[in-house]
Design a protein around this motif. Structure first.
Motif, short mmCIF file in Angstrom:
data_model
loop_
_atom_site.label_atom_id
_atom_site.label_comp_id
_atom_site.label_asym_id
_atom_site.label_seq_id
_atom_site.Cartn_x
_atom_site.Cartn_y
_atom_site.Cartn_z
N ALA B 29 18.47 13.54 48.09
CA ALA B 29 18.87 12.19 47.70
C ALA B 29 18.39 11.83 46.29
CB ALA B 29 18.35 11.17 48.70
N SER B 30 17.50 12.61 45.71
CA SER B 30 17.03 12.33 44.35
C SER B 30 18.20 12.38 43.40
CB SER B 30 15.96 13.35 43.94
OG SER B 30 14.77 13.12 44.65
N ASN B 31 18.25 11.41 42.48
CA ASN B 31 19.42 11.32 41.61
C ASN B 31 19.09 11.07 40.14
OD1 ASN B 31 18.57 8.69 41.77
ND2 ASN B 31 20.41 7.91 42.77
N TYR B 32 17.80 11.15 39.81
CA TYR B 32 17.42 10.92 38.41
C TYR B 32 16.21 11.80 38.11
CZ TYR B 32 15.45 8.49 34.35
OH TYR B 32 14.94 8.18 33.12
N PHE B 33 16.27 12.51 36.97
CA PHE B 33 15.27 13.53 36.67
C PHE B 33 14.81 13.39 35.21
CE2 PHE B 33 16.18 15.55 40.64
CZ PHE B 33 17.53 15.25 40.86
N PRO B 34 13.69 12.71 34.99
CA PRO B 34 13.18 12.57 33.63
C PRO B 34 12.13 13.63 33.31
CG PRO B 34 12.04 11.04 35.06
CD PRO B 34 13.01 11.82 35.94
N TRP B 35 11.95 13.86 32.01
CA TRP B 35 10.88 14.72 31.52
C TRP B 35 10.00 13.90 30.58
CZ3 TRP B 35 9.75 19.76 32.77
CH2 TRP B 35 10.69 20.44 33.54
N TYR B 36 8.67 14.09 30.73
CA TYR B 36 7.72 13.37 29.91
C TYR B 36 6.83 14.34 29.14
CZ TYR B 36 8.80 8.96 32.26
OH TYR B 36 9.43 7.83 32.73
N LYS B 37 6.46 13.92 27.94
CA LYS B 37 5.52 14.67 27.11
C LYS B 37 4.25 13.84 27.00
CE LYS B 37 5.00 16.33 22.33
NZ LYS B 37 5.64 16.39 20.98
N GLN B 38 3.11 14.47 27.24
CA GLN B 38 1.85 13.75 27.16
C GLN B 38 0.91 14.46 26.19
OE1 GLN B 38 -0.54 13.40 30.76
NE2 GLN B 38 -1.39 11.45 30.05
N GLU B 39 0.60 13.79 25.10
CA GLU B 39 -0.37 14.31 24.14
C GLU B 39 -1.76 13.88 24.56
OE1 GLU B 39 1.32 12.72 20.55
OE2 GLU B 39 2.60 14.46 20.28
N LEU B 40 -2.75 14.58 24.09
CA LEU B 40 -4.12 14.38 24.51
C LEU B 40 -4.57 12.93 24.28
CD1 LEU B 40 -6.44 16.06 25.71
CD2 LEU B 40 -7.29 16.38 23.37
N GLY B 41 -5.06 12.30 25.35
CA GLY B 41 -5.58 10.95 25.23
C GLY B 41 -4.52 9.85 25.20
N LYS B 42 -3.26 10.22 25.44
CA LYS B 42 -2.18 9.23 25.39
C LYS B 42 -1.44 9.16 26.72
CE LYS B 42 -1.40 9.63 20.43
NZ LYS B 42 -0.38 9.84 19.36
N GLY B 43 -0.61 8.15 26.86
CA GLY B 43 0.21 8.02 28.05
C GLY B 43 1.45 8.90 27.96
N PRO B 44 2.07 9.22 29.09
CA PRO B 44 3.30 10.02 29.07
C PRO B 44 4.42 9.31 28.32
CG PRO B 44 2.37 9.90 31.29
CD PRO B 44 1.63 8.91 30.46
N GLN B 45 5.18 10.09 27.57
CA GLN B 45 6.28 9.56 26.78
C GLN B 45 7.57 10.22 27.25
OE1 GLN B 45 6.13 10.56 22.63
NE2 GLN B 45 7.82 9.23 22.07
N LEU B 46 8.56 9.42 27.60
CA LEU B 46 9.85 9.94 28.03
C LEU B 46 10.54 10.65 26.87
CD1 LEU B 46 12.06 9.99 30.28
CD2 LEU B 46 12.96 7.90 29.25
N ILE B 47 10.95 11.92 27.08
CA ILE B 47 11.60 12.67 26.01
C ILE B 47 13.07 12.95 26.30
CG2 ILE B 47 9.51 13.70 25.06
CD1 ILE B 47 10.21 16.27 26.64
N ILE B 48 13.42 13.09 27.55
CA ILE B 48 14.81 13.31 27.92
C ILE B 48 14.96 13.09 29.42
CG2 ILE B 48 14.65 15.79 28.38
CD1 ILE B 48 17.37 16.08 26.88
N ASP B 49 16.13 12.68 29.85
CA ASP B 49 16.36 12.49 31.28
C ASP B 49 17.79 12.84 31.61
OD1 ASP B 49 16.57 8.80 31.08
OD2 ASP B 49 17.67 10.38 30.05
N ILE B 50 18.04 13.09 32.90
CA ILE B 50 19.37 13.46 33.34
C ILE B 50 19.63 12.85 34.71
CG2 ILE B 50 18.66 15.64 34.43
CD1 ILE B 50 21.25 16.88 33.28
N ARG B 51 20.85 12.44 34.93
CA ARG B 51 21.24 11.89 36.22
C ARG B 51 22.00 12.95 37.01
NH1 ARG B 51 22.78 5.55 35.02
NH2 ARG B 51 21.20 5.22 33.41
#
Lengths: 113, 114
Positions: B29-51
Motif C-alpha cells: 500500500a506504500s505509495n510515496y518514496f522519498p530520499w534524504y541526505k543528511q550531513e554531519l550535525g544537520k537534519g535530513p534534507q529531501l533530495i528526490i522523491d517518487i510516487r
C-alpha cells in the motif's frame, strides 16, 4: 522563511529530570512530527499531529508526551528522562492531506546521564 | 506495519564514479518514496522523491527508480563529487487518515574519495 526550527540544540539531563523540546514551523503546514535518531536505526516516529488539536502515537511513544500548541508549534516532553532516551530528536512538518514532502528541523542532541 | 530495508550500510566510491543505494519495502500500500541526505550535525534534507504511479525520476545527477512488483526502489548518483559524501536515507510512506507517515531505512554512509 526559517522552515522548521528546534530549541535547544543540545541538552544534558540527569536521570529523572524533565524537559520540553520545542519545535516551530513557518510554512503553514498542517502536520507535524517528532522522530528520534539512534546510530544504525534510521529515524523512528515518536508522535505526530495530523492537524491542530490532534496528536497520535507513532512507533516509539513510551516515555514521551506531546502538545500541539497551535498550527505553528509542536512540543515534545520527557517527564522523567532515562538513559535510553539519549538520542538526536528531529521535528518535521508537511502540508498534510495531499501534501507529500516532509521537511526536517536541525535536531536536538539530548544526553541523559 | 511497514518495514524498509536499506543496503549497503556503507559505500565508498571514487570521485566521478556512480553510486547506487537500494531499498526494499514490505507494504504494497506504500505509495510515496522519498530520499534524504543528511550531513554531519544537520537534519535530513529531501533530495528526490517518487510516487507509485511513476517508474523513474531524474534530477540532474540524481535518479530514483521504483519497481512496485518487486517492492524495491533505488537511488542512483552519477559523476559523484566529494560534497556528495553524507548519510542517505530512503523512506516509504502510506497515507494514514489525514497524515502521511514515513518509515525510514537504516541509512547508507556514502564516502566519495577524491
Amino acid at each position: 522563511n526559517a522552515g522548521v526550527t528546534q530549541t535547544p540544540k543540545f541538552q544534558v539531563l540527569k536521570t529523572g529530570q524533565s524537559m520540553t523540546l520545542q519545535c516551530a514551523q513557518d510554512m503553514n503546514h498542517n502536520s507535524m512530527y517528532w522522530y528520534r535518531q539512534d546510530p544504525g536505526m534510521g529515524l523512528r516516529l515518536i508522535y505526530y499531529s495530523a492537524s491542530e488539536g490532534t496528536t497520535d502515537k507513532g512507533e516509539v511513544p513510551n516515555g514521551y508526551n506531546v502538545s500541539r500548541l497551535n498550527k505553528r508549534e509542536f512540543s515534545l516532553r520527557l517527564e522523567s528522562a532515562a538513559p535510553s532516551q539519549t538520542s538526536v530528536y528531529f521535528c518535521a512538518s508537511t502540508e498534510g492531506g495531499r501534501g507529500f514532502k516532509q521537511f526536517f528541523g536541525p535536531g536536538t542532541r539530548l544526553t541523559v546521564l | 506495519g511497514e518495514n524498509v530495508e536499506q543496503h549497503p550500510s556503507t559505500l565508498s566510491v571514487q570521485e566521478g564514479d556512480s553510486a547506487v543505494i537500494k531499498c526494499t519495502y514490505s507494504d504494497s500500500a506504500s505509495n510515496y518514496f522519498p530520499w534524504y541526505k543528511q550531513e554531519l550535525g544537520k537534519g535530513p534534507q529531501l533530495i528526490i522523491d517518487i510516487r507509485s504511479n511513476v517508474g523513474e525520476k531524474k534530477d540532474q545527477r540524481i535518479a530514483v527508480t521504483l519497481n512496485k512488483t518487486a517492492k524495491h526502489f533505488s537511488l542512483h548518483i552519477t559523476e559523484t563529487q566529494p560534497e556528495d559524501s553524507a548519510v542517505y536515507f530512503c523512506a516509504a510512506s502510506i497515507s494514514s487518515g489525514s497524515a502521511r507517515q514515513l518509515t525510514f531505512g537504516s541509512g547508507t554512509q556514502l564516502t566519495v574519495l577524491p
